[in-house]
Scaffold this motif. Structure first.
Motif, mmCIF file in Angstrom:
data_model
loop_
_atom_site.group_PDB
_atom_site.id
_atom_site.type_symbol
_atom_site.label_atom_id
_atom_site.label_comp_id
_atom_site.label_asym_id
_atom_site.label_seq_id
_atom_site.Cartn_x
_atom_site.Cartn_y
_atom_site.Cartn_z
ATOM 1 N N GLN A 44 0.847 -1.201 0.000
ATOM 2 C CA GLN A 44 0.000 0.000 0.000
ATOM 3 C C GLN A 44 0.879 1.247 0.000
ATOM 4 O O GLN A 44 1.872 1.315 0.735
ATOM 5 C CB GLN A 44 -0.908 -0.013 1.243
ATOM 6 N N HIS A 91 -6.945 4.385 -1.288
ATOM 7 C CA HIS A 91 -6.014 3.304 -0.916
ATOM 8 C C HIS A 91 -6.743 2.195 -0.155
ATOM 9 O O HIS A 91 -6.492 1.007 -0.374
ATOM 10 C CB HIS A 91 -4.877 3.856 -0.045
ATOM 11 N N HIS A 95 -7.070 -1.592 -1.417
ATOM 12 C CA HIS A 95 -6.487 -2.617 -0.552
ATOM 13 C C HIS A 95 -7.534 -3.669 -0.167
ATOM 14 O O HIS A 95 -7.278 -4.874 -0.236
ATOM 15 C CB HIS A 95 -5.911 -1.933 0.689
ATOM 16 N N HIS A 117 -1.431 -2.718 -4.056
ATOM 17 C CA HIS A 117 -2.741 -2.056 -4.147
ATOM 18 C C HIS A 117 -2.537 -0.587 -4.497
ATOM 19 O O HIS A 117 -2.898 0.298 -3.728
ATOM 20 C CB HIS A 117 -3.493 -2.205 -2.829
ATOM 21 N N SER A 122 -2.826 -1.996 -9.597
ATOM 22 C CA SER A 122 -3.151 -2.944 -8.530
ATOM 23 C C SER A 122 -3.134 -4.368 -9.058
ATOM 24 O O SER A 122 -3.643 -4.630 -10.152
ATOM 25 C CB SER A 122 -4.547 -2.655 -7.962
ATOM 26 N N CYS A 174 -2.276 -8.319 8.376
ATOM 27 C CA CYS A 174 -2.214 -7.135 7.520
ATOM 28 C C CYS A 174 -2.013 -5.866 8.328
ATOM 29 O O CYS A 174 -2.627 -5.693 9.371
ATOM 30 C CB CYS A 174 -3.511 -7.031 6.719
ATOM 31 N N GLY A 176 -2.356 -2.787 6.746
ATOM 32 C CA GLY A 176 -2.863 -1.710 5.891
ATOM 33 C C GLY A 176 -4.139 -1.072 6.406
ATOM 34 O O GLY A 176 -4.569 -1.318 7.530
ATOM 35 N N HIS A 178 -8.323 -0.268 5.533
ATOM 36 C CA HIS A 178 -9.412 -0.995 4.870
ATOM 37 C C HIS A 178 -10.721 -0.241 5.004
ATOM 38 O O HIS A 178 -10.884 0.542 5.942
ATOM 39 C CB HIS A 178 -9.587 -2.385 5.512
#
Ligand SMILES: [Zn+2]
Length: 207
Positions: A44, A91, A95, A117, A122, A174, A176, A178
């Motif tokens: 990301q 993002h 993602h 992503h 992506s 993860c 990242g 979301h």
């Protein structure tokens, strides 16, 4: 260690403090007591935004620390953080779409290998053992069928790792950001499914 507020919060503004700052190789950086900024990594891109009125040019991980590369040198002390909310939302949608493509791939007997992503670039890469993957149209139907279920995001810590999933779907380790629930992704477009030796690359975008 800095507190990674984006692990638990979708807020894009908060108060924090610069605990140290400096210049290295002609770039100014700041380290914050707690940050809302997601650094580049884990497939990301970094968040954009501002610390007070100073633009954040990039956000990078350096071991456990998060470096905020700033337009000018900022002194230690209290600051207001503002993450670029539009960029963050894009993002997070990309993602989260990647998670669903991973889920569909697992259901098809593929093994997720890596993912990126990034806007307009992506993709999720799988390892293939025996089963040949279906065409892009079938992937697109399957992922959008899951989006339509609008499952809520679920975050938890398991064996020290942050796990992120949606509803009853399998969670992935993860770091990242979301969407809160799947409908926020919008429609996922599968651009191509490319097979090369034992790898399958699924290129995608969101509408
Ligand atoms: Zn994730």
């Amino acid at each position: 260690m800095q507190q990674r507020l984006y692990y638990l919060s979708d807020e894009t503004e908060c108060d924090s403090a610069i605990v140290s700052s400096g210049e290295q190789d002609g770039r100014f950086f700041a380290i914050l007591a707690a940050t809302l900024f997601h650094p580049q990594g884990g497939g990301q891109l970094a968040d954009g935004g501002w610390i007070d009125d100073c633009k954040v040019l990039s956000v990078e991980s350096l071991g456990e620390a998060i470096l905020h590369v700033t337009e000018r040198l900022l002194p230690p002390g209290p600051v207001r953080l503002r993450v670029d909310a539009d960029k963050r939302a894009l993002h997070s949608r990309l993602h989260s779409a990647g998670h669903l493509i991973g889920t569909v791939g697992i259901d098809l007997g593929l093994r997720p290998d890596k993912a990126q992503h990034w806007p307009e670039a992506s993709r999720v890469v799988f390892r293939m053992e025996e089963t040949a993957p279906p065409e892009a149209g079938e992937w697109e139907d399957k992922v959008n069928h899951i989006v339509a279920q609008n499952l809520p995001r679920q975050c938890g810590i398991q064996d020290g790792a942050r796990m992120v999933g949606f509803g009853r779907l399998p969670a992935f380790p993860c770091g990242g950001t979301h969407v809160r629930s799947l409908a926020d992704i919008g429609r996922i477009r599968i651009l191509s499914v490319k097979t090369k030796k034992d790898t399958v690359t699924v290129n995608y975008d969101i509408l």
